[in-house]
Design an enzyme around this catalytic site. Sequence first.
Site, PDB file in Angstrom:
ATOM      1  N   THR A   1      -1.124  -8.136 -13.173  1.00  0.00           N
ATOM      2  CA  THR A   1      -2.491  -8.533 -13.311  1.00  0.00           C
ATOM      3  C   THR A   1      -2.812  -9.310 -14.619  1.00  0.00           C
TER       4      THR A   1
ATOM      5  N   GLY B   1       0.897  -0.360 -16.650  1.00  0.00           N
ATOM      6  CA  GLY B   1       1.253   0.898 -17.145  1.00  0.00           C
ATOM      7  C   GLY B   1       2.482   0.937 -18.038  1.00  0.00           C
TER       8      GLY B   1
ATOM      9  N   GLU C   1      -3.053  -1.484  -7.114  1.00  0.00           N
ATOM     10  CA  GLU C   1      -2.076  -1.854  -5.910  1.00  0.00           C
ATOM     11  C   GLU C   1      -2.767  -2.314  -4.802  1.00  0.00           C
TER      12      GLU C   1
HETATM   13  C1  LIG Z   1      13.912   3.277  -7.374  1.00  0.00           C
HETATM   14  C2  LIG Z   1      13.136   4.861  -7.906  1.00  0.00           C
HETATM   15  C3  LIG Z   1      12.200   4.980  -7.101  1.00  0.00           C
HETATM   16  C4  LIG Z   1      11.274   6.436  -7.402  1.00  0.00           C
HETATM   17  C5  LIG Z   1      10.323   6.513  -6.439  1.00  0.00           C
HETATM   18  C6  LIG Z   1       9.140   7.527  -6.684  1.00  0.00           C
HETATM   19  C7  LIG Z   1       8.059   7.074  -5.785  1.00  0.00           C
HETATM   20  C8  LIG Z   1       6.976   8.069  -5.814  1.00  0.00           C
HETATM   21  C9  LIG Z   1       5.633   7.353  -6.199  1.00  0.00           C
HETATM   22  C10 LIG Z   1       4.715   7.743  -5.839  1.00  0.00           C
HETATM   23  C11 LIG Z   1       3.246   6.924  -6.415  1.00  0.00           C
HETATM   24  C12 LIG Z   1       2.894   7.380  -7.545  1.00  0.00           C
HETATM   25  C13 LIG Z   1       2.250   6.430  -8.413  1.00  0.00           C
HETATM   26  C14 LIG Z   1       1.602   6.661  -9.599  1.00  0.00           C
HETATM   27  C15 LIG Z   1       1.896   5.793 -10.713  1.00  0.00           C
HETATM   28  C16 LIG Z   1       0.635   4.787 -10.667  1.00  0.00           C
HETATM   29  C17 LIG Z   1       1.075   3.532 -11.044  1.00  0.00           C
HETATM   30  C18 LIG Z   1       0.107   2.528 -10.910  1.00  0.00           C
HETATM   31  C19 LIG Z   1       0.619   1.244 -10.265  1.00  0.00           C
HETATM   32  C20 LIG Z   1      -0.491   0.042 -10.330  1.00  0.00           C
HETATM   33  C21 LIG Z   1       0.313  -1.079 -10.165  1.00  0.00           C
HETATM   34  C22 LIG Z   1      -0.476  -2.270  -9.689  1.00  0.00           C
HETATM   35  O1  LIG Z   1      -1.706  -2.283  -9.492  1.00  0.00           O
HETATM   36  S1  LIG Z   1       0.372  -3.652  -9.812  1.00  0.00           S
HETATM   37  C23 LIG Z   1      -0.694  -5.148  -9.376  1.00  0.00           C
HETATM   38  C24 LIG Z   1      -0.869  -4.897  -7.667  1.00  0.00           C
HETATM   39  N1  LIG Z   1      -1.747  -6.035  -7.427  1.00  0.00           N
HETATM   40  C25 LIG Z   1      -2.096  -6.170  -6.185  1.00  0.00           C
HETATM   41  O2  LIG Z   1      -2.012  -5.278  -5.432  1.00  0.00           O
HETATM   42  C26 LIG Z   1      -2.788  -7.383  -5.948  1.00  0.00           C
HETATM   43  C27 LIG Z   1      -3.674  -7.435  -4.825  1.00  0.00           C
HETATM   44  N2  LIG Z   1      -3.446  -8.699  -4.004  1.00  0.00           N
HETATM   45  C28 LIG Z   1      -2.455  -9.228  -3.345  1.00  0.00           C
HETATM   46  O3  LIG Z   1      -1.748  -8.321  -2.640  1.00  0.00           O
HETATM   47  C29 LIG Z   1      -2.651 -10.650  -2.750  1.00  0.00           C
HETATM   48  O4  LIG Z   1      -3.122 -11.672  -3.439  1.00  0.00           O
HETATM   49  C30 LIG Z   1      -3.436 -10.711  -1.352  1.00  0.00           C
HETATM   50  C31 LIG Z   1      -4.776  -9.913  -1.277  1.00  0.00           C
HETATM   51  C32 LIG Z   1      -2.564  -9.858  -0.299  1.00  0.00           C
HETATM   52  C33 LIG Z   1      -3.645 -12.111  -1.040  1.00  0.00           C
HETATM   53  O5  LIG Z   1      -2.652 -12.964  -1.223  1.00  0.00           O
HETATM   54  P1  LIG Z   1      -2.340 -14.150  -0.722  1.00  0.00           P
HETATM   55  O6  LIG Z   1      -3.597 -15.212  -1.247  1.00  0.00           O
HETATM   56  O7  LIG Z   1      -1.135 -15.016  -1.232  1.00  0.00           O
HETATM   57  O8  LIG Z   1      -2.329 -14.442   0.726  1.00  0.00           O
HETATM   58  P2  LIG Z   1      -3.406 -14.742   1.795  1.00  0.00           P
HETATM   59  O9  LIG Z   1      -4.541 -13.584   1.829  1.00  0.00           O
HETATM   60  O10 LIG Z   1      -3.803 -16.055   1.840  1.00  0.00           O
HETATM   61  O11 LIG Z   1      -2.523 -14.464   3.253  1.00  0.00           O
HETATM   62  C34 LIG Z   1      -1.557 -15.316   3.275  1.00  0.00           C
HETATM   63  C35 LIG Z   1      -0.591 -14.497   4.441  1.00  0.00           C
HETATM   64  O12 LIG Z   1       0.281 -13.825   3.771  1.00  0.00           O
HETATM   65  C36 LIG Z   1       0.260 -12.327   4.490  1.00  0.00           C
HETATM   66  N3  LIG Z   1       0.632 -11.655   3.352  1.00  0.00           N
HETATM   67  C37 LIG Z   1      -0.162 -11.282   2.255  1.00  0.00           C
HETATM   68  N4  LIG Z   1       0.463 -10.350   1.478  1.00  0.00           N
HETATM   69  C38 LIG Z   1       1.552  -9.916   2.057  1.00  0.00           C
HETATM   70  C39 LIG Z   1       2.564  -8.904   1.706  1.00  0.00           C
HETATM   71  N5  LIG Z   1       2.457  -8.237   0.725  1.00  0.00           N
HETATM   72  N6  LIG Z   1       3.655  -8.789   2.705  1.00  0.00           N
HETATM   73  C40 LIG Z   1       3.869  -9.694   3.769  1.00  0.00           C
HETATM   74  N7  LIG Z   1       2.808 -10.391   3.794  1.00  0.00           N
HETATM   75  C41 LIG Z   1       1.629 -10.795   3.216  1.00  0.00           C
HETATM   76  C42 LIG Z   1      -1.123 -12.438   4.828  1.00  0.00           C
HETATM   77  O13 LIG Z   1      -1.062 -11.350   5.863  1.00  0.00           O
HETATM   78  C43 LIG Z   1      -1.174 -13.743   5.500  1.00  0.00           C
HETATM   79  O14 LIG Z   1      -0.489 -13.825   6.619  1.00  0.00           O
HETATM   80  P3  LIG Z   1      -0.875 -14.908   7.742  1.00  0.00           P
HETATM   81  O15 LIG Z   1      -1.133 -16.296   7.092  1.00  0.00           O
HETATM   82  O16 LIG Z   1       0.111 -14.706   8.880  1.00  0.00           O
HETATM   83  O17 LIG Z   1      -2.000 -14.281   8.394  1.00  0.00           O
HETATM   84  C1  LIG Z   2      -5.088   2.690 -13.502  1.00  0.00           C
HETATM   85  C2  LIG Z   2      -5.025   1.220 -12.970  1.00  0.00           C
HETATM   86  C3  LIG Z   2      -3.590   0.885 -13.386  1.00  0.00           C
HETATM   87  C4  LIG Z   2      -2.975  -0.428 -13.045  1.00  0.00           C
HETATM   88  N1  LIG Z   2      -1.669  -0.602 -13.400  1.00  0.00           N
HETATM   89  C5  LIG Z   2      -1.284  -1.922 -13.117  1.00  0.00           C
HETATM   90  C6  LIG Z   2       0.096  -2.107 -13.326  1.00  0.00           C
HETATM   91  O1  LIG Z   2       1.006  -1.458 -13.628  1.00  0.00           O
HETATM   92  N2  LIG Z   2       0.425  -3.540 -13.248  1.00  0.00           N
HETATM   93  C7  LIG Z   2      -0.286  -4.459 -12.868  1.00  0.00           C
HETATM   94  O2  LIG Z   2       0.017  -5.709 -12.784  1.00  0.00           O
HETATM   95  N3  LIG Z   2      -1.656  -4.332 -12.601  1.00  0.00           N
HETATM   96  C8  LIG Z   2      -2.171  -3.088 -12.785  1.00  0.00           C
HETATM   97  N4  LIG Z   2      -3.519  -2.560 -12.522  1.00  0.00           N
HETATM   98  C9  LIG Z   2      -4.405  -3.856 -11.880  1.00  0.00           C
HETATM   99  C10 LIG Z   2      -4.843  -3.579 -10.740  1.00  0.00           C
HETATM  100  O3  LIG Z   2      -3.771  -3.787  -9.807  1.00  0.00           O
HETATM  101  C11 LIG Z   2      -6.173  -4.587 -10.354  1.00  0.00           C
HETATM  102  O4  LIG Z   2      -7.079  -3.810 -11.153  1.00  0.00           O
HETATM  103  C12 LIG Z   2      -6.472  -4.590  -8.750  1.00  0.00           C
HETATM  104  O5  LIG Z   2      -5.429  -5.247  -8.070  1.00  0.00           O
HETATM  105  C13 LIG Z   2      -7.788  -5.269  -8.597  1.00  0.00           C
HETATM  106  O6  LIG Z   2      -7.825  -6.530  -9.173  1.00  0.00           O
HETATM  107  P1  LIG Z   2      -9.279  -6.934 -10.240  1.00  0.00           P
HETATM  108  O7  LIG Z   2      -9.192  -5.861 -11.179  1.00  0.00           O
HETATM  109  O8  LIG Z   2      -9.022  -8.266 -10.546  1.00  0.00           O
HETATM  110  O9  LIG Z   2     -10.474  -6.812  -9.078  1.00  0.00           O
HETATM  111  P2  LIG Z   2     -11.331  -7.775  -8.712  1.00  0.00           P
HETATM  112  O10 LIG Z   2     -10.195  -8.700  -7.577  1.00  0.00           O
HETATM  113  O11 LIG Z   2     -12.031  -8.781  -9.734  1.00  0.00           O
HETATM  114  O12 LIG Z   2     -12.219  -7.021  -7.881  1.00  0.00           O
HETATM  115  C14 LIG Z   2     -13.797  -6.740  -8.103  1.00  0.00           C
HETATM  116  C15 LIG Z   2     -14.577  -6.940  -6.908  1.00  0.00           C
HETATM  117  O13 LIG Z   2     -14.392  -8.240  -6.149  1.00  0.00           O
HETATM  118  C16 LIG Z   2     -14.142  -8.040  -4.614  1.00  0.00           C
HETATM  119  N5  LIG Z   2     -12.989  -8.872  -4.224  1.00  0.00           N
HETATM  120  C17 LIG Z   2     -12.148  -9.731  -4.810  1.00  0.00           C
HETATM  121  N6  LIG Z   2     -11.568 -10.474  -4.207  1.00  0.00           N
HETATM  122  C18 LIG Z   2     -12.114 -10.350  -3.009  1.00  0.00           C
HETATM  123  C19 LIG Z   2     -12.043 -10.887  -1.816  1.00  0.00           C
HETATM  124  N7  LIG Z   2     -10.979 -11.880  -1.545  1.00  0.00           N
HETATM  125  N8  LIG Z   2     -12.963 -10.751  -0.531  1.00  0.00           N
HETATM  126  C20 LIG Z   2     -13.680  -9.800  -0.702  1.00  0.00           C
HETATM  127  N9  LIG Z   2     -13.830  -9.045  -2.005  1.00  0.00           N
HETATM  128  C21 LIG Z   2     -13.291  -9.661  -3.156  1.00  0.00           C
HETATM  129  C22 LIG Z   2     -13.279  -6.624  -4.644  1.00  0.00           C
HETATM  130  O14 LIG Z   2     -13.423  -5.869  -3.537  1.00  0.00           O
HETATM  131  C23 LIG Z   2     -14.157  -5.828  -5.859  1.00  0.00           C
HETATM  132  O15 LIG Z   2     -15.333  -5.169  -5.236  1.00  0.00           O
HETATM  133  C24 LIG Z   2      -3.942  -1.231 -12.593  1.00  0.00           C
HETATM  134  C25 LIG Z   2      -5.407  -1.176 -12.531  1.00  0.00           C
HETATM  135  C26 LIG Z   2      -5.818   0.242 -12.667  1.00  0.00           C
HETATM  136  C27 LIG Z   2      -7.306   0.512 -12.569  1.00  0.00           C
END
Ligand SMILES: CCCCCCCCCCCCCCCCCCCCCC(=O)SCCNC(=O)CCNC(=O)[C@H](O)C(C)(C)COP(=O)(O)OP(=O)(O)OC[C@H]1O[C@@H](n2cnc3c(N)ncnc32)[C@H](O)[C@@H]1OP(=O)(O)O
Ligand SMILES: Cc1cc2nc3c(=O)[nH]c(=O)nc-3n(C[C@H](O)[C@H](O)[C@H](O)COP(=O)(O)OP(=O)(O)OC[C@H]3O[C@@H](n4cnc5c(N)ncnc54)[C@H](O)[C@@H]3O)c2cc1C
Length: 669
Positions: free
Chosen positions: A154, A193, A437
């Site tokens: 991010t 994080g 996520e």
């Molecule tokens: C080994 C040891 C292990 C130990 C394990 C221990 C385990 C225990 C753990 C327990 C837990 C504790 C945790 C606590 C700690 C907290 C940590 C906090 C962490 C927080 C970290 C974060 O926060 S980290 C950043 C995350 N940031 C996002 O999450 C961005 C969202 N944003 C998107 O994810 C994309 O931006 C978004 C919207 C899809 C659009 O992406 P885009 O624009 O490229 O795609 P489009 O929308 O155009 O879609 C185009 C086509 O791709 C398809 N598609 C899209 N995604 C796909 C995918 N993933 N896989 C397949 N297909 C996919 C889609 O379905 C379409 O398919 P089609 O064309 O066929 O319809």
């Molecule tokens: C506690 C915490 C820990 C995090 N840890 C990590 C980390 O370890 N690594 C990392 O890389 N990131 C991390 N993040 C970032 C996190 O993944 C992003 O904040 C999250 O993916 C949302 O993105 P944004 O903040 O840009 O929100 P935005 O995308 O700006 O969202 C703002 C608003 O816009 C709307 N919006 C945005 N796009 C669309 C759309 N296409 N259609 C409709 N509505 C839309 C949303 O629904 C929301 O209401 C963390 C965030 C938090 C809060």
Amino acid sequence: MGSITINKDLLRERQSCTFNVLELTHLWDGGPEKTKERKELEKFFLDDPELQEKIPSEYLSHKEKYQEALRRSCLLFKKIKEWSDTTGCGSQMDTFQNILGGMLGSAILPDGVPFALNYVMFLPTVMGQGTMQQQAYWVSRAWNCEIMCTYAQTELGHGTFIRGLETTATYDPSTEEFVFNSPTLTSYKWWPGGLGHTCNYAVVVAQLYTKGQCHGIHPFIVQLRDEETHMPLPGIKIGEIGSKLGMNTINNGYLGFENVRIPRENMLMKNSKVLPDGTYVNSPSDKLTYGTMIFVRVALVRGIAAAYLSKALTIATRYSALRKQGEIKPGAGETQILEYRTQQHKLFPPMAMCFAMRCSADWLWDIYNSVTAELDRGDLERLPELHAMACCLKAVCTKDSAKAIEVCRLATGGHGYMNSSNFPSTYGMVTAAETYEGENTVLLLQTARFLVKAWQQARSGGNLTETVEYLKTMPLQPLSLWVNSLQHLGIAFKRVAAGNIETCATSIERRILVGVAPEDAWNEVSIQLAKAAETHCRAFMMQIFINFATSAQVSPELKKVLIELCELYGTYFLLDNLGDFFMYAGLRSSDVPSIQEWMETLLHKIRPNAVGIVDGFDISDAVLRSALGAYDGNVYERLFAEANKSPLNAEPVDESFHKYLKPFLKSNL
Ligand SMILES: CCCCCCCCCCCCCCCCCCCCCC(=O)SCCNC(=O)CCNC(=O)[C@H](O)C(C)(C)COP(=O)(O)OP(=O)(O)OC[C@H]1O[C@@H](n2cnc3c(N)ncnc32)[C@H](O)[C@@H]1OP(=O)(O)O
Ligand SMILES: Cc1cc2nc3c(=O)[nH]c(=O)nc-3n(C[C@H](O)[C@H](O)[C@H](O)COP(=O)(O)OP(=O)(O)OC[C@H]3O[C@@H](n4cnc5c(N)ncnc54)[C@H](O)[C@@H]3O)c2cc1C
């Protein structure tokens, strides 16, 4: 404190429970062996005085909170190593699940583990996207904490739309290096994080440029700080992003680059590659770069949503059994607040949700593992379904959990507002997961995209996968008269989902027919699309819960409770969304009173087992960390003891009296 007297009301509740609580604990843990392991693990970690909190973290400064969290993290991970050396590697994975996923970790570091990202995101990314050689080098270094790593995706300007990330990684064939730059303020990494002051390496997601062409976002391993001095390396601008609503010890950070060079080998090249001369080799699917996000979404359903909800429920239910307030019948004596039907309506549906989340999480974990194995063989067929289900389950479960935790807090009145109830930090932890996520609305819209396609496929007679198979037959079958049964609930939820999906698909088609561009049509219909995805998820969870409750190999007494909870899940969400059931499931207004009565009867039936159910989650006091929820129910003594930990109570007269208040009072305004 040390009191072992159990509150009389709680004792009575436990005596009147109709099922064997230990049987539920075993079911919840996945078998008696798992329960035994969990308890041994808890004892090993929680009995260590060095890991125990000396001053409640609320009374520390931001800096002290971080320093104390880091001290405990180091001890904790040393102990994990000690534990796995004595018990073998197999259980090391379980240990990490327990430490990082909800329970044990939250007892030791309630506001977040600054090392979490090393395990939850860095290692899974290297394992999923690195070549064998890269894995051999990086996995052992990170796993053994020789280095500490995070996942930096991010940016200040983009979190959701990751194709819009601005950080650049430009290949220089003359030195076989990538050069990293942050061209704008909005391109600074923001949020990862552990990034602030903890980590010395990160997976950095950046736009890859080679031979003058951009190939989209890719993951790279970048060293951020010197391994000895921990000083930021030249060109690295790094820091912490500051205080937040919750998770204040997870050390979220920012990061900018100015001509930072890394070797070519640090690009994770399992899927796409850059050859030494700069030639780009394509991945079989650009979505494979998104694999780690799927893993975390899958892990969160159980590790955060269900786990933290089970804690909040334990606190609120035990408290409601011993708290007395008012009379139902005048003169009959004060009532346990758990007797109020409205209170039951606050607490018991979330209990049902907790079970539904756990069954769904198990299903999701299984499909995640099988699809990942298929991906490794080059078979991408089931990836869209996994992505769609991981998205909607993550969104619906974190939303339900956060909402229900807040309801639990409100259900405990004023005392729930105290930090010592542990509701504030529990809520802070779970509501963060509604955003990170993948922000929940955005994820629901991803699922909707899959559903609309499935709908079109169903209409054209194509094959449909397991979770959307109902779209083939549902709207074609005639509606039957309403029957109050689990089976009918299962069908009705699917009808509602199918109806919502059909409404969206036809709304989009109608708009396109009159000349609206498909993308605009999508946006115009997106309120309904997000809702359709939620109803699909709800129908899925309803069915999974029905399958689980009806087939669980348990005693008849426990089975009865599981079925009651399952029926409650269905009737609660039905009554909460009556309009949908009128529109799509053949419900008539004359059917509603009997469903309302069914739901109320379920609340009445669950009432005597409420404390037994939360006792069955078997969350120790050390993990609960709540003055309101401890097993013995000595709430008022604990609230007093916690109040006396306030630094303001150290002196009878605070120095500020002499400095400010006294002169003010004497100043005769
Ligand atoms: C080994 C040891 C292990 C130990 C394990 C221990 C385990 C225990 C753990 C327990 C837990 C504790 C945790 C606590 C700690 C907290 C940590 C906090 C962490 C927080 C970290 C974060 O926060 S980290 C950043 C995350 N940031 C996002 O999450 C961005 C969202 N944003 C998107 O994810 C994309 O931006 C978004 C919207 C899809 C659009 O992406 P885009 O624009 O490229 O795609 P489009 O929308 O155009 O879609 C185009 C086509 O791709 C398809 N598609 C899209 N995604 C796909 C995918 N993933 N896989 C397949 N297909 C996919 C889609 O379905 C379409 O398919 P089609 O064309 O066929 O319809
Ligand atoms: C506690 C915490 C820990 C995090 N840890 C990590 C980390 O370890 N690594 C990392 O890389 N990131 C991390 N993040 C970032 C996190 O993944 C992003 O904040 C999250 O993916 C949302 O993105 P944004 O903040 O840009 O929100 P935005 O995308 O700006 O969202 C703002 C608003 O816009 C709307 N919006 C945005 N796009 C669309 C759309 N296409 N259609 C409709 N509505 C839309 C949303 O629904 C929301 O209401 C963390 C965030 C938090 C809060």
